[in-house]
Design a protein around this motif. Structure first.
Motif, mmCIF file in Angstrom:
data_model
loop_
_atom_site.group_PDB
_atom_site.id
_atom_site.type_symbol
_atom_site.label_atom_id
_atom_site.label_comp_id
_atom_site.label_asym_id
_atom_site.label_seq_id
_atom_site.Cartn_x
_atom_site.Cartn_y
_atom_site.Cartn_z
ATOM 1 N N LEU A 1 0.824 -1.216 0.000
ATOM 2 C CA LEU A 1 0.000 0.000 0.000
ATOM 3 C C LEU A 1 0.858 1.266 0.000
ATOM 4 O O LEU A 1 0.568 2.214 -0.735
ATOM 5 C CB LEU A 1 -0.945 0.005 1.197
ATOM 6 C CG LEU A 1 -2.153 -0.923 1.108
ATOM 7 C CD1 LEU A 1 -2.919 -0.935 2.428
ATOM 8 C CD2 LEU A 1 -3.073 -0.524 -0.040
ATOM 9 N N VAL A 2 1.900 1.276 0.802
ATOM 10 C CA VAL A 2 2.798 2.439 0.845
ATOM 11 C C VAL A 2 3.475 2.622 -0.512
ATOM 12 O O VAL A 2 3.534 3.736 -1.048
ATOM 13 C CB VAL A 2 3.848 2.284 1.965
ATOM 14 C CG1 VAL A 2 4.945 3.322 1.842
ATOM 15 C CG2 VAL A 2 3.181 2.358 3.326
ATOM 16 N N CYS A 3 3.959 1.533 -1.077
ATOM 17 C CA CYS A 3 4.637 1.602 -2.372
ATOM 18 C C CYS A 3 3.670 2.040 -3.478
ATOM 19 O O CYS A 3 4.007 2.873 -4.313
ATOM 20 C CB CYS A 3 5.251 0.257 -2.714
ATOM 21 S SG CYS A 3 6.576 -0.261 -1.611
ATOM 22 N N ALA A 4 2.466 1.495 -3.470
ATOM 23 C CA ALA A 4 1.472 1.852 -4.478
ATOM 24 C C ALA A 4 1.076 3.320 -4.348
ATOM 25 O O ALA A 4 0.935 4.023 -5.356
ATOM 26 C CB ALA A 4 0.251 0.952 -4.345
ATOM 27 N N ALA A 5 0.909 3.783 -3.119
ATOM 28 C CA ALA A 5 0.554 5.190 -2.899
ATOM 29 C C ALA A 5 1.642 6.109 -3.444
ATOM 30 O O ALA A 5 1.350 7.159 -4.038
ATOM 31 C CB ALA A 5 0.332 5.454 -1.410
ATOM 32 N N TYR A 6 2.896 5.725 -3.278
ATOM 33 C CA TYR A 6 3.997 6.541 -3.791
ATOM 34 C C TYR A 6 3.967 6.590 -5.321
ATOM 35 O O TYR A 6 4.151 7.649 -5.918
ATOM 36 C CB TYR A 6 5.335 6.020 -3.283
ATOM 37 C CG TYR A 6 6.496 6.859 -3.748
ATOM 38 C CD1 TYR A 6 6.667 8.159 -3.290
ATOM 39 C CD2 TYR A 6 7.413 6.365 -4.667
ATOM 40 C CE1 TYR A 6 7.715 8.947 -3.729
ATOM 41 C CE2 TYR A 6 8.466 7.144 -5.104
ATOM 42 C CZ TYR A 6 8.613 8.422 -4.629
ATOM 43 O OH TYR A 6 9.658 9.189 -5.071
ATOM 44 N N LEU A 7 3.722 5.457 -5.975
ATOM 45 C CA LEU A 7 3.646 5.454 -7.435
ATOM 46 C C LEU A 7 2.485 6.327 -7.924
ATOM 47 O O LEU A 7 2.625 7.077 -8.893
ATOM 48 C CB LEU A 7 3.466 4.036 -7.959
ATOM 49 C CG LEU A 7 4.723 3.185 -8.085
ATOM 50 C CD1 LEU A 7 4.372 1.809 -8.630
ATOM 51 C CD2 LEU A 7 5.767 3.839 -8.968
ATOM 52 N N ILE A 8 1.340 6.229 -7.258
ATOM 53 C CA ILE A 8 0.193 7.059 -7.636
ATOM 54 C C ILE A 8 0.523 8.533 -7.436
ATOM 55 O O ILE A 8 0.214 9.371 -8.298
ATOM 56 C CB ILE A 8 -1.061 6.640 -6.836
ATOM 57 C CG1 ILE A 8 -1.499 5.232 -7.272
ATOM 58 C CG2 ILE A 8 -2.188 7.638 -7.028
ATOM 59 C CD1 ILE A 8 -2.554 4.605 -6.380
ATOM 60 N N TYR A 9 1.174 8.859 -6.320
ATOM 61 C CA TYR A 9 1.594 10.237 -6.070
ATOM 62 C C TYR A 9 2.514 10.737 -7.183
ATOM 63 O O TYR A 9 2.328 11.850 -7.701
ATOM 64 C CB TYR A 9 2.304 10.338 -4.715
ATOM 65 C CG TYR A 9 3.114 11.597 -4.565
ATOM 66 C CD1 TYR A 9 2.509 12.827 -4.320
ATOM 67 C CD2 TYR A 9 4.507 11.570 -4.710
ATOM 68 C CE1 TYR A 9 3.251 13.986 -4.212
ATOM 69 C CE2 TYR A 9 5.253 12.727 -4.601
ATOM 70 C CZ TYR A 9 4.625 13.928 -4.357
ATOM 71 O OH TYR A 9 5.371 15.061 -4.266
ATOM 72 N N LEU A 10 3.514 9.928 -7.563
ATOM 73 C CA LEU A 10 4.421 10.332 -8.643
ATOM 74 C C LEU A 10 3.655 10.590 -9.938
ATOM 75 O O LEU A 10 3.918 11.566 -10.642
ATOM 76 C CB LEU A 10 5.479 9.251 -8.887
ATOM 77 C CG LEU A 10 6.609 9.127 -7.891
ATOM 78 C CD1 LEU A 10 7.500 7.945 -8.251
ATOM 79 C CD2 LEU A 10 7.433 10.399 -7.831
ATOM 80 N N GLY A 11 2.708 9.706 -10.248
ATOM 81 C CA GLY A 11 1.938 9.863 -11.475
ATOM 82 C C GLY A 11 1.093 11.115 -11.470
ATOM 83 O O GLY A 11 1.099 11.890 -12.433
ATOM 84 N N ILE A 12 0.360 11.349 -10.395
ATOM 85 C CA ILE A 12 -0.522 12.532 -10.315
ATOM 86 C C ILE A 12 0.292 13.819 -10.289
ATOM 87 O O ILE A 12 -0.016 14.769 -11.015
ATOM 88 C CB ILE A 12 -1.457 12.425 -9.096
ATOM 89 C CG1 ILE A 12 -2.456 11.286 -9.318
ATOM 90 C CG2 ILE A 12 -2.184 13.744 -8.852
ATOM 91 C CD1 ILE A 12 -3.301 10.947 -8.110
#
Length: 168
Positions: free
Chosen positions: A40-51
């Motif tokens: 979840l932490v890793c996925a949230a970081y990828l989503i943050y980078l994308g947005i």
């Protein structure tokens, strides 16, 4: 090229970190809670980078010239490149899943420390060769002239959308 190589070294360092703690024996298959939290932490970081990247891209204009694009890329320092490469890979849930799957499939739980160390160094060496070679190739003037301008914006958008997709 210097910033690209530093970013590649950061990426390899992130790979080294992930593969190291998995090889040390942190077996996430026995602790699904830890595995889920980490993903979840890793996925949230990828989503943050994308947005964040899409927002930044939306504010940029199409009228930038190749020189302006190259000048803005040069603004990143080697340390920033290393940090970005490290964080993207150290917090990459796909890399985590990849290493966990590969190691749990091909390395026995009772494997020796020497064998695990050899596997770890092999990953680092192969990763370094790949990512540094790719950064030198991509940062060459010929490739940069192809990748800058209008096509750069579309490559960036596709990449950022993939970050969001893989993070979700």
């Amino acid at each position: 090229q210097k910033v690209g190589v530093c970013t590649a070294i950061g990426t390899v360092t992130g790979i080294a970190l992930q593969s190291f703690y998995i090889l040390l024996g942190i077996n996430f298959t026995y602790s699904l809670y830890i595995m889920e939290m980490l993903q979840l932490v890793c996925a949230a970081y990828l989503i943050y980078l994308g947005i964040a990247g899409l927002i930044k891209t939306a504010h940029n204009t199409d009228k930038r010239t190749i020189e302006e694009t190259n000048d803005s890329n040069q603004a990143m320092t080697s340390a920033q490149g290393f940090k970005q490469g490290f964080l993207v890979d150290a917090l990459n849930p796909l890399a985590l899943s990849f290493f966990l799957t590969i190691f749990s499939t091909f390395i026995a739980k009772d494997a020796t420390v020497l064998f695990k160390a050899i596997c770890w160094f092999e990953i680092i060496i192969l990763g370094a060769i790949w990512f540094i070679s790719a950064s030198i190739f991509i940062s060459s003037k010929t490739i940069q002239s192809i990748l800058t301008g209008k096509i750069a914006k579309y490559i960036n958008i596709i990449t950022l959308l993939l970050f969001i997709f893989f993070g979700g």
